[in-house]
Design a protein around this motif. Sequence first.
Motif, PDB file in Angstrom:
ATOM      1  N   PRO A   1       0.829  -1.219   0.000  1.00 16.21           N
ATOM      2  CA  PRO A   1       0.000   0.000   0.000  1.00 16.21           C
ATOM      3  C   PRO A   1       0.863   1.269   0.000  1.00 16.21           C
ATOM      4  N   GLU A   2       0.357   2.325  -0.582  1.00 11.91           N
ATOM      5  CA  GLU A   2       1.098   3.591  -0.721  1.00 11.91           C
ATOM      6  C   GLU A   2       1.613   4.109   0.619  1.00 11.91           C
ATOM      7  N   ASP A   3       0.784   4.040   1.668  1.00 14.24           N
ATOM      8  CA  ASP A   3       1.222   4.561   2.959  1.00 14.24           C
ATOM      9  C   ASP A   3       2.394   3.737   3.521  1.00 14.24           C
ATOM     10  N   GLU A   4       2.400   2.440   3.265  1.00 16.22           N
ATOM     11  CA  GLU A   4       3.503   1.591   3.704  1.00 16.22           C
ATOM     12  C   GLU A   4       4.758   1.885   2.885  1.00 16.22           C
ATOM     13  N   LEU A   5       4.609   2.087   1.582  1.00 16.07           N
ATOM     14  CA  LEU A   5       5.759   2.465   0.745  1.00 16.07           C
ATOM     15  C   LEU A   5       6.381   3.759   1.245  1.00 16.07           C
ATOM     16  N   ALA A   6       5.543   4.720   1.580  1.00 18.91           N
ATOM     17  CA  ALA A   6       6.043   6.006   2.070  1.00 18.91           C
ATOM     18  C   ALA A   6       6.808   5.838   3.384  1.00 18.91           C
ATOM     19  N   ARG A   7       6.394   4.868   4.199  1.00 19.39           N
ATOM     20  CA  ARG A   7       7.056   4.626   5.471  1.00 19.39           C
ATOM     21  C   ARG A   7       8.430   3.974   5.287  1.00 19.39           C
ATOM     22  N   ILE A   8       8.566   3.083   4.299  1.00 21.97           N
ATOM     23  CA  ILE A   8       9.809   2.321   4.153  1.00 21.97           C
ATOM     24  C   ILE A   8      10.772   2.884   3.104  1.00 21.97           C
ATOM     25  N   TYR A   9      10.287   3.785   2.264  1.00 24.95           N
ATOM     26  CA  TYR A   9      11.129   4.313   1.180  1.00 24.95           C
ATOM     27  C   TYR A   9      11.272   5.817   1.340  1.00 24.95           C
ATOM     28  N   ASP A  10      12.508   6.270   1.462  1.00 23.71           N
ATOM     29  CA  ASP A  10      12.803   7.692   1.611  1.00 23.71           C
ATOM     30  C   ASP A  10      13.152   8.268   0.239  1.00 23.71           C
ATOM     31  N   ALA A  11      12.166   8.842  -0.405  1.00 20.04           N
ATOM     32  CA  ALA A  11      12.352   9.379  -1.758  1.00 20.04           C
ATOM     33  C   ALA A  11      13.387  10.494  -1.793  1.00 20.04           C
ATOM     34  N   GLU A  12      13.435  11.322  -0.752  1.00 18.04           N
ATOM     35  CA  GLU A  12      14.412  12.419  -0.714  1.00 18.04           C
ATOM     36  C   GLU A  12      15.838  11.892  -0.600  1.00 18.04           C
ATOM     37  N   ALA A  13      16.049  10.901   0.248  1.00 17.07           N
ATOM     38  CA  ALA A  13      17.386  10.309   0.375  1.00 17.07           C
ATOM     39  C   ALA A  13      17.784   9.630  -0.933  1.00 17.07           C
ATOM     40  N   ASN A  14      16.831   8.958  -1.561  1.00 20.81           N
ATOM     41  CA  ASN A  14      17.114   8.311  -2.841  1.00 20.81           C
ATOM     42  C   ASN A  14      17.504   9.352  -3.896  1.00 20.81           C
ATOM     43  N   ALA A  15      16.820  10.480  -3.909  1.00 20.63           N
ATOM     44  CA  ALA A  15      17.113  11.534  -4.895  1.00 20.63           C
ATOM     45  C   ALA A  15      18.534  12.072  -4.717  1.00 20.63           C
ATOM     46  N   ARG A  16      19.027  12.096  -3.482  1.00 19.77           N
ATOM     47  CA  ARG A  16      20.390  12.580  -3.229  1.00 19.77           C
ATOM     48  C   ARG A  16      21.443  11.556  -3.650  1.00 19.77           C
ATOM     49  N   ARG A  17      21.086  10.257  -3.624  1.00 14.91           N
ATOM     50  CA  ARG A  17      22.080   9.205  -3.844  1.00 14.91           C
ATOM     51  C   ARG A  17      21.969   8.484  -5.182  1.00 14.91           C
ATOM     52  N   ALA A  18      20.838   8.601  -5.838  1.00 11.59           N
ATOM     53  CA  ALA A  18      20.617   7.807  -7.048  1.00 11.59           C
ATOM     54  C   ALA A  18      20.169   8.685  -8.206  1.00 11.59           C
ATOM     55  N   ARG A  19      20.234   8.132  -9.390  1.00  8.83           N
ATOM     56  CA  ARG A  19      19.840   8.879 -10.591  1.00  8.83           C
ATOM     57  C   ARG A  19      18.339   8.914 -10.798  1.00  8.83           C
ATOM     58  N   HIS A  20      17.651   7.864 -10.364  1.00  6.98           N
ATOM     59  CA  HIS A  20      16.224   7.738 -10.626  1.00  6.98           C
ATOM     60  C   HIS A  20      15.486   7.322  -9.360  1.00  6.98           C
ATOM     61  N   PRO A  21      14.232   7.738  -9.246  1.00  3.57           N
ATOM     62  CA  PRO A  21      13.436   7.239  -8.126  1.00  3.57           C
ATOM     63  C   PRO A  21      13.169   5.747  -8.296  1.00  3.57           C
ATOM     64  N   MET A  22      13.020   5.062  -7.178  1.00  5.56           N
ATOM     65  CA  MET A  22      12.719   3.632  -7.231  1.00  5.56           C
ATOM     66  C   MET A  22      11.226   3.438  -7.465  1.00  5.56           C
ATOM     67  N   ILE A  23      10.906   2.401  -8.217  1.00  4.07           N
ATOM     68  CA  ILE A  23       9.504   2.038  -8.398  1.00  4.07           C
ATOM     69  C   ILE A  23       9.167   0.943  -7.386  1.00  4.07           C
ATOM     70  N   ALA A  24       7.882   0.694  -7.204  1.00  5.08           N
ATOM     71  CA  ALA A  24       7.429  -0.260  -6.176  1.00  5.08           C
ATOM     72  C   ALA A  24       8.054  -1.644  -6.360  1.00  5.08           C
ATOM     73  N   ALA A  25       8.167  -2.116  -7.587  1.00  6.77           N
ATOM     74  CA  ALA A  25       8.746  -3.444  -7.822  1.00  6.77           C
ATOM     75  C   ALA A  25      10.200  -3.502  -7.343  1.00  6.77           C
ATOM     76  N   GLU A  26      10.963  -2.431  -7.561  1.00  2.00           N
ATOM     77  CA  GLU A  26      12.353  -2.394  -7.098  1.00  2.00           C
ATOM     78  C   GLU A  26      12.426  -2.415  -5.573  1.00  2.00           C
ATOM     79  N   ILE A  27      11.520  -1.716  -4.943  1.00  2.00           N
ATOM     80  CA  ILE A  27      11.499  -1.698  -3.481  1.00  2.00           C
ATOM     81  C   ILE A  27      11.251  -3.112  -2.965  1.00  2.00           C
ATOM     82  N   GLY A  28      10.331  -3.825  -3.588  1.00  2.00           N
ATOM     83  CA  GLY A  28      10.093  -5.225  -3.214  1.00  2.00           C
ATOM     84  C   GLY A  28      11.337  -6.074  -3.382  1.00  2.00           C
TER      85      GLY A  28
END
Length: 164
Positions: free
Chosen positions: A44-71
């Motif tokens: 669920p979106e709220d769980e993804l938001a809890r486990i995935y830090d989009a801002e930290a990812n933006a500082r360290r990676a070229r692209h945002p992660m998609i849900a399948a990658e998080i899994g």
Amino acid sequence: MTRWPVYVINMDENRDRLSRVTAELAALDIPFTRFAAVNGRAIPEDELARIYDAEANARRARHPMIAAEIGCYLSPIAVWDQIAKGDHAGGIVLEDDFTASDALPAVLDALAADTGDWEIAKLFSLKKDQRILERRPLVDGSDIVIPYKVPTTTLGYAIRKEAA
């Protein structure tokens, strides 16, 4: 010598892959535990938001992660937890799309017995001619190496309990 437990990460709907892996490992006399892969698309979106830090990812990676990658990241983390809490000094983690060589049992036994300085040993690399910084024999036909650049493909690896 005690072989470390082997875990195969497999999506529930990938029954064909599980059948192939089961036959392949049975032929090599390698018992395993199937670990149900995390389906990132079902989180669920709220769980993804809890486990995935989009801002930290933006500082360290070229692209945002998609849900399948998080899994794909969450599945081995859950296996590591089992290894860390287990009775063995490490474990073997395999994705369900690997192909085992006849040497796999000897390699797994040698890794479990090895006292060298490593935490995770990848069992596969697409690049056969990669630059190697250090090499030492593990078992006939297989070496433990420190590559100049860590290979990206992760079909299987050994991980020590402390690293897990």
